[in-house]
Motif scaffolding. Structure first.
Motif, PDB file in Angstrom:
ATOM      1  N   GLU A  24      -4.668   6.449   4.135  1.00 16.53           N
ATOM      2  CA  GLU A  24      -4.535   7.811   4.631  1.00 16.53           C
ATOM      3  C   GLU A  24      -4.359   7.809   6.146  1.00 16.53           C
ATOM      4  O   GLU A  24      -5.054   7.084   6.863  1.00 16.53           O
ATOM      5  CB  GLU A  24      -5.786   8.595   4.238  1.00 16.53           C
ATOM      6  N   TRP A  25      -3.454   8.667   6.628  1.00 14.53           N
ATOM      7  CA  TRP A  25      -3.185   8.782   8.066  1.00 14.53           C
ATOM      8  C   TRP A  25      -4.446   9.243   8.796  1.00 14.53           C
ATOM      9  O   TRP A  25      -5.140  10.152   8.341  1.00 14.53           O
ATOM     10  CB  TRP A  25      -2.062   9.782   8.297  1.00 14.53           C
ATOM     11  N   THR A  26      -4.742   8.582   9.932  1.00 12.00           N
ATOM     12  CA  THR A  26      -5.921   8.959  10.714  1.00 12.00           C
ATOM     13  C   THR A  26      -5.587   9.401  12.130  1.00 12.00           C
ATOM     14  O   THR A  26      -6.253  10.277  12.678  1.00 12.00           O
ATOM     15  CB  THR A  26      -6.933   7.799  10.803  1.00 12.00           C
ATOM     16  N   SER A  27      -4.564   8.786  12.754  1.00 15.26           N
ATOM     17  CA  SER A  27      -4.264   9.142  14.136  1.00 15.26           C
ATOM     18  C   SER A  27      -2.923   8.565  14.565  1.00 15.26           C
ATOM     19  O   SER A  27      -2.290   7.801  13.855  1.00 15.26           O
ATOM     20  CB  SER A  27      -5.359   8.629  15.076  1.00 15.26           C
ATOM     21  N   ARG A  28      -2.528   8.941  15.770  1.00 13.52           N
ATOM     22  CA  ARG A  28      -1.302   8.439  16.384  1.00 13.52           C
ATOM     23  C   ARG A  28      -1.622   8.039  17.815  1.00 13.52           C
ATOM     24  O   ARG A  28      -2.365   8.716  18.514  1.00 13.52           O
ATOM     25  CB  ARG A  28      -0.232   9.528  16.396  1.00 13.52           C
TER      26      ARG A  28
ATOM     27  N   ALA B 129       0.845  -1.192   0.000  1.00 13.42           N
ATOM     28  CA  ALA B 129       0.000   0.000   0.000  1.00 13.42           C
ATOM     29  C   ALA B 129       0.878   1.238   0.000  1.00 13.42           C
ATOM     30  O   ALA B 129       2.043   1.201   0.403  1.00 13.42           O
ATOM     31  CB  ALA B 129      -0.903   0.005   1.226  1.00 13.42           C
ATOM     32  N   PHE B 130       0.296   2.352  -0.435  1.00 11.33           N
ATOM     33  CA  PHE B 130       0.957   3.645  -0.402  1.00 11.33           C
ATOM     34  C   PHE B 130       0.380   4.447   0.761  1.00 11.33           C
ATOM     35  O   PHE B 130      -0.841   4.590   0.869  1.00 11.33           O
ATOM     36  CB  PHE B 130       0.731   4.392  -1.722  1.00 11.33           C
ATOM     37  N   LEU B 131       1.247   4.981   1.628  1.00  9.43           N
ATOM     38  CA  LEU B 131       0.810   5.763   2.787  1.00  9.43           C
ATOM     39  C   LEU B 131       0.792   7.245   2.451  1.00  9.43           C
ATOM     40  O   LEU B 131       1.749   7.780   1.892  1.00  9.43           O
ATOM     41  CB  LEU B 131       1.737   5.520   3.970  1.00  9.43           C
ATOM     42  N   GLU B 132      -0.289   7.898   2.843  1.00 13.58           N
ATOM     43  CA  GLU B 132      -0.458   9.328   2.587  1.00 13.58           C
ATOM     44  C   GLU B 132      -0.724  10.029   3.906  1.00 13.58           C
ATOM     45  O   GLU B 132      -1.532   9.581   4.708  1.00 13.58           O
ATOM     46  CB  GLU B 132      -1.641   9.513   1.640  1.00 13.58           C
ATOM     47  N   GLY B 133      -0.043  11.146   4.121  1.00  6.64           N
ATOM     48  CA  GLY B 133      -0.231  11.911   5.347  1.00  6.64           C
ATOM     49  C   GLY B 133       0.642  11.383   6.470  1.00  6.64           C
ATOM     50  O   GLY B 133       1.543  10.582   6.253  1.00  6.64           O
ATOM     51  N   GLY B 134       0.381  11.853   7.672  1.00  3.73           N
ATOM     52  CA  GLY B 134       1.190  11.447   8.814  1.00  3.73           C
ATOM     53  C   GLY B 134       2.508  12.200   8.855  1.00  3.73           C
ATOM     54  O   GLY B 134       2.704  13.183   8.141  1.00  3.73           O
ATOM     55  N   PRO B 135       3.448  11.734   9.678  1.00  3.12           N
ATOM     56  CA  PRO B 135       4.732  12.419   9.810  1.00  3.12           C
ATOM     57  C   PRO B 135       5.486  12.490   8.479  1.00  3.12           C
ATOM     58  O   PRO B 135       5.540  11.506   7.737  1.00  3.12           O
ATOM     59  CB  PRO B 135       5.505  11.548  10.806  1.00  3.12           C
ATOM     60  N   ALA B 136       6.045  13.649   8.186  1.00  3.52           N
ATOM     61  CA  ALA B 136       6.781  13.839   6.933  1.00  3.52           C
ATOM     62  C   ALA B 136       8.032  12.980   6.872  1.00  3.52           C
ATOM     63  O   ALA B 136       8.511  12.661   5.791  1.00  3.52           O
ATOM     64  CB  ALA B 136       7.147  15.311   6.768  1.00  3.52           C
ATOM     65  N   ASP B 137       8.566  12.592   8.029  1.00  3.84           N
ATOM     66  CA  ASP B 137       9.821  11.835   8.030  1.00  3.84           C
ATOM     67  C   ASP B 137       9.636  10.322   8.210  1.00  3.84           C
ATOM     68  O   ASP B 137      10.559   9.631   8.616  1.00  3.84           O
ATOM     69  CB  ASP B 137      10.773  12.382   9.086  1.00  3.84           C
ATOM     70  N   LEU B 138       8.458   9.806   7.880  1.00  4.20           N
ATOM     71  CA  LEU B 138       8.294   8.349   7.877  1.00  4.20           C
ATOM     72  C   LEU B 138       9.330   7.752   6.932  1.00  4.20           C
ATOM     73  O   LEU B 138       9.529   8.269   5.831  1.00  4.20           O
ATOM     74  CB  LEU B 138       6.899   7.945   7.396  1.00  4.20           C
ATOM     75  N   PRO B 139       9.999   6.672   7.328  1.00  5.17           N
ATOM     76  CA  PRO B 139      11.055   6.130   6.475  1.00  5.17           C
ATOM     77  C   PRO B 139      10.567   5.520   5.169  1.00  5.17           C
ATOM     78  O   PRO B 139      11.301   5.479   4.194  1.00  5.17           O
ATOM     79  CB  PRO B 139      11.725   5.073   7.349  1.00  5.17           C
TER      80      PRO B 139
ATOM     81  N   PRO C 205       4.773   1.118  13.845  1.00  2.22           N
ATOM     82  CA  PRO C 205       5.516   1.673  14.975  1.00  2.22           C
ATOM     83  C   PRO C 205       6.426   2.804  14.487  1.00  2.22           C
ATOM     84  O   PRO C 205       7.075   2.680  13.450  1.00  2.22           O
ATOM     85  CB  PRO C 205       6.334   0.486  15.494  1.00  2.22           C
ATOM     86  N   PHE C 206       6.434   3.917  15.214  1.00  2.00           N
ATOM     87  CA  PHE C 206       7.256   5.063  14.822  1.00  2.00           C
ATOM     88  C   PHE C 206       7.445   5.989  16.003  1.00  2.00           C
ATOM     89  O   PHE C 206       6.476   6.451  16.606  1.00  2.00           O
ATOM     90  CB  PHE C 206       6.587   5.809  13.654  1.00  2.00           C
ATOM     91  N   ARG C 207       8.685   6.234  16.372  1.00  2.00           N
ATOM     92  CA  ARG C 207       9.052   7.184  17.430  1.00  2.00           C
ATOM     93  C   ARG C 207       8.232   7.043  18.710  1.00  2.00           C
ATOM     94  O   ARG C 207       7.568   7.980  19.146  1.00  2.00           O
ATOM     95  CB  ARG C 207       8.936   8.599  16.919  1.00  2.00           C
ATOM     96  N   GLY C 208       8.269   5.879  19.309  1.00  2.00           N
ATOM     97  CA  GLY C 208       7.614   5.672  20.597  1.00  2.00           C
ATOM     98  C   GLY C 208       6.102   5.602  20.535  1.00  2.00           C
ATOM     99  O   GLY C 208       5.427   5.818  21.533  1.00  2.00           O
TER     100      GLY C 208
END
Length: 68
Positions: free
Chosen positions: A59-63, A7-17, A33-36
């Motif tokens: 699409e990013w929904t929450s953290r 899948a392609f991820l859209e949104g969320g943290p700009a620095d996702l690897p 999982p990302f940054r704690g």
């Protein structure tokens, strides 16, 4: 041979690897999982053309954070 679903991820943290990730059926939600914590993405009806083909857009929904 089974080809892994991606899948392609859209949104969320700009620095996702990575923006192209493996998913497991039924592929309705992705939790990374990302940054704690975890970044949550939900499937959309859209697709995004990538070098790996046309992939479903999540699409990013929450953290959520992991309590220490």
């Amino acid at each position: 041979m089974n080809t892994p679903l991606k899948a392609f991820l859209e949104g969320g943290p700009a620095d996702l690897p990575e923006r192209v990730v493996r998913i497991t059926p039924p592929g309705v939600e992705v939790k990374l999982p990302f940054r704690g914590g975890y970044e949550h993405f939900k499937v959309t009806p859209r697709h995004h053309d990538t070098a790996e083909g046309s992939l479903p857009v999540f699409e990013w929904t929450s953290r959520t954070t992991i309590a220490e």
